[in-house]
Structure formats: C-alpha cells, structure tokens
Write an enzyme that holds these catalytic residues in place. Structure first.
Site: not given
Length: 663
Positions: A118, A202, A237, A299
């Site tokens: 990421k 973040e 999440h 994907r």
C-alpha cells in the site's frame, strides 16, 4: 478463446464454483484442487476433474505454489484462475505460472507487485495525479517513530498492513495511550495473514464512505471502468453488504472517480480485472474533491456480482477473454448502468456472541430463489464449515429497477433463507437491509458499530417461542406412541391426582440450564409450555434434529434445545473459579499468563486465531491463574479449557470475555 481450452482453479468455496460455471459455459475443461478438508466439497464435485494438494491448513495446500503447478502440468491446464484470496495477489505465483508456460488469469506480476504494497502504491498513484489519504507511508517501523507520526497526523488514525487486504492487520486508534497495543496487534495479524508485519499510519476520515471502482484493461492499451460499488456497511473493516451504484453518487463525482481509477490502473500497466478503492468524506455528500485513493485490489472482488447485475456482463468471461489475448468486448461509451443491485455476505458466525466464527455440519440449508435473486454458494446441505478457511456460506444478490426494490427483494430473500448447524448472520443481514437509516442513505462505515445491539439481536435475547417449540419437539420424541400428541398420562414420572397438572421440566437452551413449566388443564386438553414471554415478532419456526436435541430456527436465528446431561459437570475443577474456554475452533496464537499470576477482570489472557481473524480472551473476574492447559501454536477445539482462574468467590466454570479484536 481458442487459445485456452482448460483451466485450473487455484481456489475453493463459492469463488471456485463461480469460476467453474463460466468456464464450462465457455467450453473450457475445469480442473479443481482440494485440501484434505475439502475432499467432498462442492467445487470438487462441479469440476471435470479434481486433484489433492495437501493437508487442511492453507499454508500446506492452497498456498503451495509448487503443488498447484505440479497438478496443472499433470492435468494439462492451459491457464490458472486464482479466484480471490490465497495466491490471487502473489506476484511470485504469476511469475511461476509464466515460467511454467501457463497463462495466469490476472494482471502481470509487475502490476501485482506495484499495487500489492500500500505504501508504494500510494506513492505511485500520487505521481499520476490521484489523490491519496494523508499519512505516513514510509519504511520506518519503530513503534516510537510511528507513534510520533500518528500524533503529528492527529487522532483518530488508522493502522493498516502494507501488504494484503480484507481488513486484516488493520486497527483504528482513538488515543495515544492505545497506539502501541493496536500496533502490535496489527503487525502480528499482518505477519500471520501475509507474511509481512509492516504497516502504514493514516488519518482516519470522519464519516467515511467506502466507494470502489471496477476497472478492466486488456493487453492492447484499452482500459474502462464499470462504475462504482458502495461497500460502506462494514464491521471490523470487513465488508458486509455491498451495492451498485453508490447511493447519492452525482454523475460528476462518478466520472471523476472513474478517471482516477483508470489512471491508477494505467500507471502500473494493468491487464485484467481490478478494483480501485477510495475513501470519501460522507458528511456533506459525495464530492469530486472529497475522495482519496486507499488501495488497488489486483483481482476479482467478492462483490463483483453487483457490478454484473447492473451492467449485464460476466466479469469472469471478460477475464478469460483478456487472458486469451482478446481486446475488451466494450468501450467506455458502450457501458451503462441498469437498475440497482445489493449483495449480502452470508457467514457462519454468531452476531449475538460478538460475531465469533461458527463451525460444524450444515444440518439444513435452503437458499432463496425468486425474481431478481442470485445466490453464489460454495456449500450444500450436510457439508461442514471448517475452522481452516473463510466462513462464507453464500452470497445473496438482489437486483431491481430501483434501490428500494433491490433492498426489498434482498430482505425477502434473506427471510426465506434457512441454515441450521453453525450459527449464521442471516437475521443480522435482514435487519441491515430493513434498517430505516440505511434505506434512507444515512450511513457510513461506522453505521453497524453504532447500531450493533439492535442489528445483532443481543438486546432481544432468545425467542421464548423457539424454546417452546424445541421443548415440544423433545416431548414428542419421548412420548409413546410417537405419533400421539403430548399427554401427562403417557409420561413415566410421578403426577398428582385432581385438578390440572403443572410440572417443572429441566432443559438446556444454548448450553445453559433452564426450566420450563409444562401444564395440562383439568379434564385433559392441550399441553401448555411456559418458557417466558417477550415481544418477539412472529416468524416461521423450523425444527432440525441433532444428536441429543433439536435446533429451532426462527427469523434467521438458531436456538439449540437439548435435554439436560446429568454427567455434564467439570468435577476436576469444581470450586476453583473461572474456566476460560476457547470460543471457537482455532489456533492458540499467544498466551500471556502462567500459573500463579494474579489477573484482573478484563485482562488479556490469550489470543485465538480462527478463520483468518484474531480474538482476544480476557479474564472473567479478578483472581489467580491456577492452570494453563495449552501452549501457543497449538490447535484448540471449541469449548476446550485453556486457563483456569481461582476467584475470591469460586462460582464454577465461567465463559471468557472475547474482545472484538486482539488489540
């Protein structure tokens, strides 16, 4: 498609079944692989041929590149479809396929590698002009340094694993005091899931909406987006319900997100199906300057059926055609949105018990049908949900002309769904589909947590009607002759003469001892079973026999009713206090206490990992640890005693408190 004549599906469950359906329609010979736990699985039965690849743990079977390629070579597979999860985002797998001369139905290894981490992906797309969430995406991983970065960003922050996805290795942190424990949990989970403990930090976007764009690219320079999906209904999440298109999406914002997603894909030379995920500030509606890139999944996504429903396309067919070297079947101008679609993920888990994974044999399974309804399943009745893999039973997808029609169809389909054996989230999903604020578009990623008690059924408790029906089924089993209705004259216990008759009858409900009152009026008549009263909505009751008792399913919720077992007493530890037991089958990741340690209520004792998620076990009361019966790294069975605590007032075995994650 003449280039491809056969495909090996390097996966299991519903996605393997999904790929097999399209492959067979296209005339491809289908080759399945299976672990020892999946020998009798549905995907094995559907494929033209199937081959074993190792023991049940994924690390010894579905993640073994060498074994999968060996099967592909022996079976003469022209291509390999990785599905999602397992090896689907492993660049070394794509490279190994190329070296073996087998087509990988997915993007190039370089694109997977570029988007797989990421931090590097955010830097790459930022250079392409795609907005990214503020945060620290660098290489340093020292806890003190990351804590300082979090303070500079400003709380709340989100710790995210650099590798992988699916909500694993992710923790929201509200205050500095919680940062180190959350970091340790995220790193441990990331290491276990992806073999890489690195994280990034973040800014947590307030009132966030999770909106993703489906992109498709071919090997001839063509790229399109197939519009957006809203995946904001999440828990820990993990996506729960997804829909397309996103509610309240202005055309200008859709166009801006689509352009950004296509640019992100072009930046890495992407080929095939991919999903670019954005986080949006939903406080004042979706705006073209209020969304940021999160990550790209290289994907097919679990939620791809909602995109198929609104476009009328088969995305797996597109994958095969692109892998065969063909151009994209349509251009951007050819694509249009038709209606609205919603998908619900039906899982083997117990919402009333903190969504603990639930395993066991599917004693009954009836999945819905009807106009606008599609079900993608990977199991059948009498199959077993094992502790080794993701606990998804099926995906229920509803399509309608409008969002309200799609949600009505979804709620109706969930109401017709019957699952008995493992606990499931059917009732939880139905409550979500019917929730007024969700129906009105007033939601973000925190919606489920804010409404958890009402949605999960915790507040409602066990339906007395289900208990009464279960007791009635047990009585009918006991009566002589079996076909006659319950009567006090057929029972072999004592009874009183004169007047009506009332009898206290012991029973176990969901493992707990209870007593119900059986009563017959004077002069005979119908049996009355008194098991409490509560304002539960009426729902059809389904009774499914088990070995000793019955399962009663009402409104998607399951209640186990059994006769008492007089020998079910822990004589070895009676009087010692709290026995902390494993809440599910899984692997004991860590043990934090030893005999002689003093503990306080709520203190972490151990961590059990099941179905790719960690669950912390905490002390049920203050006391002293007298026994630890398992070591870290071992497999434990549901209900196995792990830690025994002697409390100030010993009260017999107690249940451990299970936190929602191991942070």
């Amino acid at each position: 498609m003449s280039r491809l004549r056969s495909v090996l599906i390097a996966n299991r469950g519903e996605i393997a079944c999904r790929v097999i359906r399209t492959a067979r329609r296209l005339g491809l010979r289908t080759i399945a692989v299976y672990s020892e736990a999946d020998r009798d699985a549905l995907h094995v039965a559907l494929a033209d041929e199937a081959h074993p690849i190792g023991p049940a743990p994924a690390a010894e079977s579905y993640l073994r590149i060498d074994r999968i390629l060996d099967v592909a070579a022996r079976a003469g597979a022209d291509c390999i479809h990785p599905g999602y999860g397992f090896l689907s985002e492993r660049p070394d797998f794509a490279e190994a396929c190329a070296q073996a001369g087998i087509v990988f139905v997915g993007p190039p290894a370089a694109a997977i590698r570029a988007m797989g981490l990421k931090d590097a992906a955010k830097a790459l797309v930022a250079k392409a002009g795609v907005p990214v969430v503020p945060g620290y995406h660098g290489l340093r991983q020292e806890p003190d340094f990351l804590a300082a970065e979090a303070a500079a960003i400003g709380y709340p922050v989100l710790i995210k694993a650099v590798a992988g996805g699916g909500g694993k290795g992710m923790r929201r942190v509200e205050a500095p005091a919680d940062f180190v424990a959350a970091l340790e949990g995220a790193q441990r989970e990331a290491q276990g899931a992806f073999g890489d403990p690195r994280v990034l930090v973040e800014k947590y976007v307030l009132s966030p909406r999770h909106v993703e764009i489906q992109v498709f690219c071919d090997g001839h320079g063509n790229a399109v987006h197939l519009f957006e999906r809203d995946c904001s209904l999440q828990r820990r999440h993990q996506k729960v319900i997804e829909e397309a298109p996103a509610p309240g999406m202005p055309p200008a914002v859709r166009a801006a997100m689509g352009r950004a997603a296509v640019e992100a894909a072009r930046a890495v030379g992407y080929v095939g199906a991919g999903t670019v995920e954005f986080i949006a500030d939903g406080r004042e509606g979706l705006k073209d300057d209020g969304f940021w890139f999160m990550e790209m999944n290289t994907r097919l996504q679990v939620e791809h059926p909602v995109t198929e429903a609104i476009t009328g396309l088969d995305l797996v067919e597109w994958q095969f055609r692109v892998a065969a070297g063909e151009t994209l079947p349509l251009t951007q101008d050819d694509l249009a949105i038709g209606g609205h679609a919603v998908e619900a993920r039906l899982y083997a888990e117990d919402p009333a018990a903190g969504f603990l994974p639930s395993t066991g044999r599917l004693r009954a399974l009836a999945l819905p049908e009807g106009e606008g309804i599609r079900v993608d399943a990977g199991v059948r009745a009498h199959d077993t949900v094992s502790p080794f893999y993701d606990p998804m039973i099926a995906k229920v997808i509803a399509h309608g002309a409008t969002r309200d029609e799609a949600l009505d169809r979804l709620a109706g389909a969930l109401g017709r769904t019957l699952v008995a054996g493992p606990k499931t989230n059917v009732a939880f999903l139905k409550a979500l589909a019917e929730a007024p604020d969700f129906r009105a578009g007033r939601f973000d990623t925190g919606f489920i947590d804010r409404n958890l008690d009402a949605l999960s059924g915790r507040a409602a408790g066990i339906d007395p009607a289900a208990i009464r029906r279960g007791v009635e089924a047990l009585l009918l089993r006991e009566e002589r002759p079996a076909a006659t209705p319950p009567s006090p004259w057929d029972r072999s216990d004592g009874f009183q003469l004169g007047g009506g008759r009332r009898q206290s009858w012991p029973v176990r409900v969901e493992g707990e001892a209870r007593e119900v009152i059986l009563s017959w009026p004077e002069g005979g008549g119908a049996l009355t079973i008194e098991a409490g009263a509560a304002p539960h909505p009426e729902a059809p009751l389904h009774v499914v026999p088990t070995g000793r008792g019955v399962l009663v399913v009402a409104g998607g919720r399951q209640v186990a009713v059994e006769p008492p077992d007089p020998f079910d007493v822990d004589l070895d530890h009676i009087g010692e206090g709290g026995s902390v037991t494993a809440p599910m089958h899984g692997r004991l990741v860590a043990v934090f206490v030893a005999p002689g340690d003093r503990v306080t209520r709520g203190q972490r004792l151990a961590i059990v990992e099941a179905m790719k998620m960690e669950h912390a076990l905490t002390a049920p009361a203050d006391g002293e640890v007298t026994e630890v019966t398992a070591e870290a790294g071992t497999q434990v069975a549901e209900g196995a005693r792990l830690v025994t605590i002697r409390t100030a007032q010993a009260t017999g075995p107690q249940d451990a408190t299970t936190s929602e994650d191991a942070a």
